[in-house]
Write a protein that holds these residues in place. Structure first.
Motif, PDB file in Angstrom:
ATOM      1  N   GLY A  85       0.796  -1.218   0.000  1.00  0.00           N
ATOM      2  CA  GLY A  85       0.000   0.000   0.000  1.00  0.00           C
ATOM      3  C   GLY A  85       0.830   1.270   0.000  1.00  0.00           C
ATOM      4  O   GLY A  85       0.270   2.374   0.039  1.00  0.00           O
ATOM      5  N   GLU A  86       2.140   1.149  -0.054  1.00  0.00           N
ATOM      6  CA  GLU A  86       2.991   2.336   0.061  1.00  0.00           C
ATOM      7  C   GLU A  86       3.060   3.130  -1.239  1.00  0.00           C
ATOM      8  O   GLU A  86       3.126   4.354  -1.205  1.00  0.00           O
ATOM      9  CB  GLU A  86       4.389   1.941   0.537  1.00  0.00           C
ATOM     10  N   VAL A  87       3.081   2.456  -2.370  1.00  0.00           N
ATOM     11  CA  VAL A  87       3.165   3.186  -3.638  1.00  0.00           C
ATOM     12  C   VAL A  87       1.938   2.913  -4.487  1.00  0.00           C
ATOM     13  O   VAL A  87       1.252   1.907  -4.337  1.00  0.00           O
ATOM     14  CB  VAL A  87       4.441   2.831  -4.443  1.00  0.00           C
ATOM     15  N   ARG A  88       1.680   3.854  -5.363  1.00  0.00           N
ATOM     16  CA  ARG A  88       0.570   3.708  -6.297  1.00  0.00           C
ATOM     17  C   ARG A  88       0.980   2.807  -7.457  1.00  0.00           C
ATOM     18  O   ARG A  88       2.153   2.734  -7.822  1.00  0.00           O
ATOM     19  CB  ARG A  88       0.167   5.082  -6.817  1.00  0.00           C
ATOM     20  N   TYR A  89       0.005   2.166  -8.038  1.00  0.00           N
ATOM     21  CA  TYR A  89       0.270   1.281  -9.178  1.00  0.00           C
ATOM     22  C   TYR A  89       0.879   2.060 -10.341  1.00  0.00           C
ATOM     23  O   TYR A  89       1.685   1.529 -11.104  1.00  0.00           O
ATOM     24  CB  TYR A  89      -1.035   0.604  -9.605  1.00  0.00           C
ATOM     25  N   ARG A  90       0.540   3.341 -10.443  1.00  0.00           N
ATOM     26  CA  ARG A  90       1.040   4.155 -11.554  1.00  0.00           C
ATOM     27  C   ARG A  90       2.564   4.255 -11.553  1.00  0.00           C
ATOM     28  O   ARG A  90       3.154   4.590 -12.581  1.00  0.00           O
ATOM     29  CB  ARG A  90       0.416   5.546 -11.535  1.00  0.00           C
ATOM     30  N   GLN A  91       3.214   3.987 -10.436  1.00  0.00           N
ATOM     31  CA  GLN A  91       4.675   4.027 -10.415  1.00  0.00           C
ATOM     32  C   GLN A  91       5.283   2.896 -11.233  1.00  0.00           C
ATOM     33  O   GLN A  91       6.480   2.920 -11.531  1.00  0.00           O
ATOM     34  CB  GLN A  91       5.194   3.966  -8.979  1.00  0.00           C
ATOM     35  N   LEU A  92       4.462   1.917 -11.579  1.00  0.00           N
ATOM     36  CA  LEU A  92       4.922   0.826 -12.440  1.00  0.00           C
ATOM     37  C   LEU A  92       4.699   1.135 -13.919  1.00  0.00           C
ATOM     38  O   LEU A  92       5.076   0.339 -14.788  1.00  0.00           O
ATOM     39  CB  LEU A  92       4.213  -0.478 -12.061  1.00  0.00           C
ATOM     40  N   TYR A  93       4.109   2.292 -14.233  1.00  0.00           N
ATOM     41  CA  TYR A  93       3.837   2.641 -15.625  1.00  0.00           C
ATOM     42  C   TYR A  93       5.101   2.678 -16.492  1.00  0.00           C
ATOM     43  O   TYR A  93       5.053   2.255 -17.650  1.00  0.00           O
ATOM     44  CB  TYR A  93       3.126   3.991 -15.709  1.00  0.00           C
ATOM     45  N   PRO A  94       6.256   3.211 -15.992  1.00  0.00           N
ATOM     46  CA  PRO A  94       7.452   3.197 -16.847  1.00  0.00           C
ATOM     47  C   PRO A  94       7.826   1.792 -17.312  1.00  0.00           C
ATOM     48  O   PRO A  94       8.250   1.608 -18.467  1.00  0.00           O
ATOM     49  CB  PRO A  94       8.541   3.793 -15.940  1.00  0.00           C
ATOM     50  N   TRP A 139       6.496   6.170   1.817  1.00  0.00           N
ATOM     51  CA  TRP A 139       7.493   5.146   2.112  1.00  0.00           C
ATOM     52  C   TRP A 139       7.670   4.952   3.616  1.00  0.00           C
ATOM     53  O   TRP A 139       7.566   5.885   4.389  1.00  0.00           O
ATOM     54  CB  TRP A 139       8.841   5.541   1.501  1.00  0.00           C
ATOM     55  N   TYR A 140       7.982   3.717   3.990  1.00  0.00           N
ATOM     56  CA  TYR A 140       8.318   3.340   5.378  1.00  0.00           C
ATOM     57  C   TYR A 140       7.171   3.629   6.359  1.00  0.00           C
ATOM     58  O   TYR A 140       7.403   3.920   7.524  1.00  0.00           O
ATOM     59  CB  TYR A 140       9.593   4.067   5.851  1.00  0.00           C
ATOM     60  N   THR A 173       2.619  20.475   4.100  1.00  0.00           N
ATOM     61  CA  THR A 173       3.120  20.319   2.743  1.00  0.00           C
ATOM     62  C   THR A 173       2.079  20.829   1.766  1.00  0.00           C
ATOM     63  O   THR A 173       0.966  21.198   2.160  1.00  0.00           O
ATOM     64  CB  THR A 173       3.453  18.842   2.450  1.00  0.00           C
ATOM     65  N   ASN A 174       2.403  20.835   0.513  1.00  0.00           N
ATOM     66  CA  ASN A 174       1.435  21.229  -0.516  1.00  0.00           C
ATOM     67  C   ASN A 174       0.858  19.960  -1.135  1.00  0.00           C
ATOM     68  O   ASN A 174       1.535  19.293  -1.923  1.00  0.00           O
ATOM     69  CB  ASN A 174       2.107  22.079  -1.594  1.00  0.00           C
ATOM     70  N   PRO A 175      -0.377  19.607  -0.781  1.00  0.00           N
ATOM     71  CA  PRO A 175      -0.926  18.345  -1.274  1.00  0.00           C
ATOM     72  C   PRO A 175      -1.123  18.318  -2.785  1.00  0.00           C
ATOM     73  O   PRO A 175      -1.346  17.253  -3.356  1.00  0.00           O
ATOM     74  CB  PRO A 175      -2.276  18.244  -0.536  1.00  0.00           C
ATOM     75  N   LEU A 176      -1.018  19.476  -3.439  1.00  0.00           N
ATOM     76  CA  LEU A 176      -1.172  19.524  -4.891  1.00  0.00           C
ATOM     77  C   LEU A 176       0.120  19.165  -5.617  1.00  0.00           C
ATOM     78  O   LEU A 176       0.085  18.727  -6.770  1.00  0.00           O
ATOM     79  CB  LEU A 176      -1.636  20.923  -5.320  1.00  0.00           C
ATOM     80  N   THR A 177       1.259  19.358  -4.948  1.00  0.00           N
ATOM     81  CA  THR A 177       2.538  19.150  -5.641  1.00  0.00           C
ATOM     82  C   THR A 177       3.392  18.042  -5.045  1.00  0.00           C
ATOM     83  O   THR A 177       4.301  17.556  -5.706  1.00  0.00           O
ATOM     84  CB  THR A 177       3.368  20.446  -5.631  1.00  0.00           C
ATOM     85  N   VAL A 178       3.131  17.628  -3.793  1.00  0.00           N
ATOM     86  CA  VAL A 178       3.968  16.607  -3.191  1.00  0.00           C
ATOM     87  C   VAL A 178       3.734  15.267  -3.895  1.00  0.00           C
ATOM     88  O   VAL A 178       2.600  14.907  -4.221  1.00  0.00           O
ATOM     89  CB  VAL A 178       3.705  16.488  -1.671  1.00  0.00           C
ATOM     90  N   GLU A 179       4.794  14.546  -4.146  1.00  0.00           N
ATOM     91  CA  GLU A 179       4.709  13.270  -4.862  1.00  0.00           C
ATOM     92  C   GLU A 179       5.231  12.103  -4.029  1.00  0.00           C
ATOM     93  O   GLU A 179       4.760  10.969  -4.181  1.00  0.00           O
ATOM     94  CB  GLU A 179       5.496  13.347  -6.177  1.00  0.00           C
ATOM     95  N   GLN A 180       6.207  12.384  -3.186  1.00  0.00           N
ATOM     96  CA  GLN A 180       6.822  11.323  -2.385  1.00  0.00           C
ATOM     97  C   GLN A 180       6.923  11.794  -0.933  1.00  0.00           C
ATOM     98  O   GLN A 180       7.475  12.851  -0.664  1.00  0.00           O
ATOM     99  CB  GLN A 180       8.238  11.005  -2.893  1.00  0.00           C
ATOM    100  N   ILE A 181       6.385  10.997  -0.017  1.00  0.00           N
ATOM    101  CA  ILE A 181       6.505  11.285   1.415  1.00  0.00           C
ATOM    102  C   ILE A 181       7.198  10.087   2.055  1.00  0.00           C
ATOM    103  O   ILE A 181       6.724   8.953   1.925  1.00  0.00           O
ATOM    104  CB  ILE A 181       5.126  11.503   2.066  1.00  0.00           C
ATOM    105  N   SER A 182       8.296  10.339   2.719  1.00  0.00           N
ATOM    106  CA  SER A 182       9.062   9.256   3.333  1.00  0.00           C
ATOM    107  C   SER A 182       9.070   9.393   4.853  1.00  0.00           C
ATOM    108  O   SER A 182       9.439  10.436   5.393  1.00  0.00           O
ATOM    109  CB  SER A 182      10.509   9.265   2.824  1.00  0.00           C
ATOM    110  N   PHE A 183       8.667   8.319   5.527  1.00  0.00           N
ATOM    111  CA  PHE A 183       8.728   8.274   6.985  1.00  0.00           C
ATOM    112  C   PHE A 183      10.033   7.627   7.457  1.00  0.00           C
ATOM    113  O   PHE A 183      10.140   7.246   8.620  1.00  0.00           O
ATOM    114  CB  PHE A 183       7.529   7.505   7.535  1.00  0.00           C
ATOM    115  N   GLU A 184      11.011   7.527   6.569  1.00  0.00           N
ATOM    116  CA  GLU A 184      12.293   6.940   6.948  1.00  0.00           C
ATOM    117  C   GLU A 184      12.952   7.693   8.104  1.00  0.00           C
ATOM    118  O   GLU A 184      13.466   7.060   9.036  1.00  0.00           O
ATOM    119  CB  GLU A 184      13.236   6.883   5.747  1.00  0.00           C
TER     120      GLU A 184
END
Length: 700
Positions: free
Chosen positions: A156-165, A271-272, A296-307
């Protein structure tokens, strides 16, 4: 390209000290030369026992799985997988100088698959153009770029669209592909996931295969719903007993909250999350994300890491990786002071000592890290508490921590000893079975339910009864709620104050009320009328319970007892050579009362019998429990005093139908090999009684 066996040999040579080979193999040089331990701590048992270079160790494991499980794979496909495995973790490593160079080049090192893909592509530029196989390099680059994302999508951490490439690459090269892409992807993901945990691989094997089929077929409409994604992010918490379905329904009936989460989660990869947040409640989880949303700006943020939070929230406690409960309790208190409605509307109360911080990972704000930061005095106090864990200063340091951060002094929340405390309570099962035998009726309360063993015993003995466990500690209640769901228990729990039971239960509505090893804790910890160790708190607890007890109902007490006559004198000698030092330390640290003693000419300790027994209670528990036991007084009334208190406090309607006092089994076994107890003449004598068992029935 060297075969896989050569890769494993190269790693073995480097680990053995042959650093000359690092000049020839950049991937190995980066993995080997690192000052950081960038590893997911979720599967780690002990931070102290981490491999010196955990990333290199992990890569070695993935290569070994490829070597062991895919000997029959075509050589060209095996080479591709090997190259991906060798390069996919490099962004976690590298010397400080090399990492600084990568940052200057703009490589995203905090999102490791993206950073590793860029490093691989950069290094390929050094290969003479005529020696390059561009289609294969392009596939390897894409596989590194999407490295681990199948597993992260399952979590559940990443969206399926990250597999589009990867999907797009396969579609655009389908007519010219020389390799079986599904076979490559299955072997690659097997190595990646089993390298983390063979058990996890077996669990997700079928789902991994299904997702690979979607990728190979070019399917793109496979995103999880918000609810399903949150369910996957809470998987560890659900396994521990979180009632996700009920909690989701409760909180996401708020349309504004649901709308905010839909917007954030459809636009971001996170992430994490489980690694950092699995020990926080669902409500706290939501509040943390709302704080992130605000900052944060929810319109532009793409990656949030809890590392960053993951790395900060864990530390080693007695050789085991543990949540730093000092920090966690502070964060919990901060979140508790932030109402969910206020967070939704953007209204947060500033806290001078703790705040959620966003750490920019790039200049555009599209990638950010999350952590909680503490004031400098707070950090020093937290560090002091950690240092004091094995010291008598421990409890004092906790009180300082509570004062500093404005906590309510919840004496039942034992911080790092909490799990041991609940386990110890559960280990008393045999001594508690008799309580269930005396319980009667259909409405029962267990005061200070702790680990839940009394609730289980009551449920087994009285399956049709309505049984409620109460506790003042939020954390104990949360753990009991998880246990209830996890083990499908029928009993209920309620956070309640034992001194005010009529605020939670109707007058004369309960058939049985149980105080099992809890009254001495209330006596020791609750500042009643301005002071602890006040017998009036026991009287108040009995009155509180008696008020909600039905006519004919029973109050059952199992607790410590003092012996009588109280002026008996005993002599104490130690068989344990360290015993005398333990005793003198105890006398100085014990909070309950002043211990009077003298040393005889033959080096025996002469002291009143109840002071002796109070010491022995602590001595039998040893160093592990010492910082807590010296805060408690186990025996507070003699038998005749207890009878008098019951009669005077509860009046003529209180009929004592059972009154026993005895030496609890185990004390002699544990103590007599270490001590010798004698009367004043020097004759060895038995230990005094330790425990009382009292049943009070309320007259009709």
């Amino acid at each position: 390209m060297a075969d896989l066996l050569s890769s494993l040999k190269l790693i073995a040579k480097a680990k053995a000290g042959n650093t000359d080979i690092l000049h020839e193999h950049k991937w190995l040089s980066y993995l080997y030369r690192t000052d950081e331990k960038n590893v997911n701590l979720e599967q780690v048992e002990s931070l102290e026992s981490l491999e010196p270079n955990p990333v290199l160790h992990y890569v070695e494991k993935t290569l070994a799985i490829l070597d062991r499980c895919y000997a029959d794979l075509p050589a060209s496909e095996k080479e591709i997988i090997e190259e991906v495995l060798r390069w996919s973790e490099v962004a976690k490593c590298g010397s400080a100088q090399k990492r600084e160079e990568w940052r200057r080049r703009g490589f995203q090192l905090r999102i490791h698959n993206i950073g590793s893909a860029r490093i691989y592509a950069h290094e390929q530029m050094a290969v003479p153009f005529g020696q390059r196989h561009l289609q294969k390099e392009d596939l390897i680059y894409t596989l590194i770029l999407t490295h681990g994302l199948v597993g992260q999508f399952i979590r559940g951490e990443v969206r399926y669209r990250q597999l589009y490439p990867l999907i797009d690459w396969i579609q655009s090269h389908r007519s010219s592909l020389k390799w079986d892409i599904k076979r490559i992807l299955l072997a690659l993901n097997h190595c990646i996931i089993e390298g983390v945990s063979p058990a996890i691989w077996e669990k997700v094997r079928a789902e991994t295969s299904q997702i690979i089929s979607w990728i190979a077929a070019g399917e793109k409409s496979r995103e999880h719903s918000l609810k399903e994604r949150l369910r996957r992010l809470r998987e560890s918490s659900i396994q521990k007993g979180e009632d996700f379905e009920a909690l989701y329904t409760k909180w996401f009936s708020n349309r504004e909250l649901a709308s905010m989460f839909h917007l954030l989660f459809q636009k971001t990869d996170i992430w994490y999350v489980e690694s950092a947040l699995q020990d926080f409640s669902f409500e706290e989880f939501l509040k943390i994300f709302l704080l992130v949303y605000q900052k944060t700006n929810p319109l532009t943020v793409e990656q949030i890491s809890f590392e960053p939070l993951m790395k900060d929230i864990y530390y080693d406690y007695k050789g085991k990786k543990s949540v730093n409960l000092y920090k966690k309790r502070i964060i919990e208190a901060y979140l508790k002071a932030c109402p969910l409605a206020g967070l939704i509307s953007g209204d947060t109360q500033p806290n001078e000592h703790v705040t959620l911080e966003l750490i920019p990972f790039d200049s555009l704000g599209s990638t950010t890290g999350v952590n909680f930061t503490f004031s400098k005095p707070g950090e020093k106090l937290i560090a002091f508490c950690q240092e004091a864990e094995k010291s008598p200063l421990y409890e004092r340091s906790i009180l300082l921590l509570y004062d500093f951060f404005g906590f309510r002094k919840d004496a039942f929340d034992r911080l790092q000893n909490e799990q041991h405390y609940l386990a110890d309570m559960n280990n008393a099962e045999d001594h508690k079975k008799i309580i269930a035998d005396f319980a009667k009726g259909t409405a029962m309360i267990d005061v200070g339910a702790g680990g839940g063993i009394m609730l289980d015993l009551l449920s087994k003995k009285h399956p049709n009864a309505d049984i409620t466990g109460i506790d003042i500690s939020t954390n104990v209640i949360q753990e009991l709620e998880r246990k209830k769901v996890r083990e499908r228990k029928s009993w209920k729990v309620k956070q309640a104050d034992a001194l005010k039971l009529s605020s939670y239960f109707e007058l004369e509505s309960v058939d049985t009320i149980i105080f099992s090893s809890i009254l001495h804790e209330m006596y020791s910890y609750i500042p009643f009328h301005g002071r602890t160790f006040n017998p009036d708190v026991v009287k108040a607890a009995l009155k509180s319970a008696f008020a909600v007890l039905k006519p004919g109902g029973r109050m059952i007490i199992r607790d410590g007892i003092m012996t009588e006559p109280k002026d008996l004198i005993r002599l104490l000698a130690f068989r344990d050579p360290d015993g005398f030092r333990f005793f003198t330390r105890y006398v100085e640290d014990f909070k309950g009362r002043k211990i009077d003693y003298e040393i005889t000419e033959d080096n025996k300790i002469k002291l009143p019998v109840n002071d002796l027994m109070e010491f022995l209670y602590t001595y039998t528990w040893g160093e592990e429990a010492y910082p807590h036991e010296v805060q408690e007084q186990f025996g507070y009334f003699t038998p005749s005093e207890y009878r008098k208190v019951i009669e005077e406090t509860l009046g003529s309607r209180a009929n004592i139908i059972c009154f026993r006092h005895y030496l609890q089994e185990g004390y002699s076994t544990h103590l007599l090999p270490k001590v010798k107890v004698m009367d004043e003449s020097g004759k060895e004598t038995a230990l005094p009684d330790s425990t009382c068992f009292i049943v009070i029935e309320k007259a009709e």
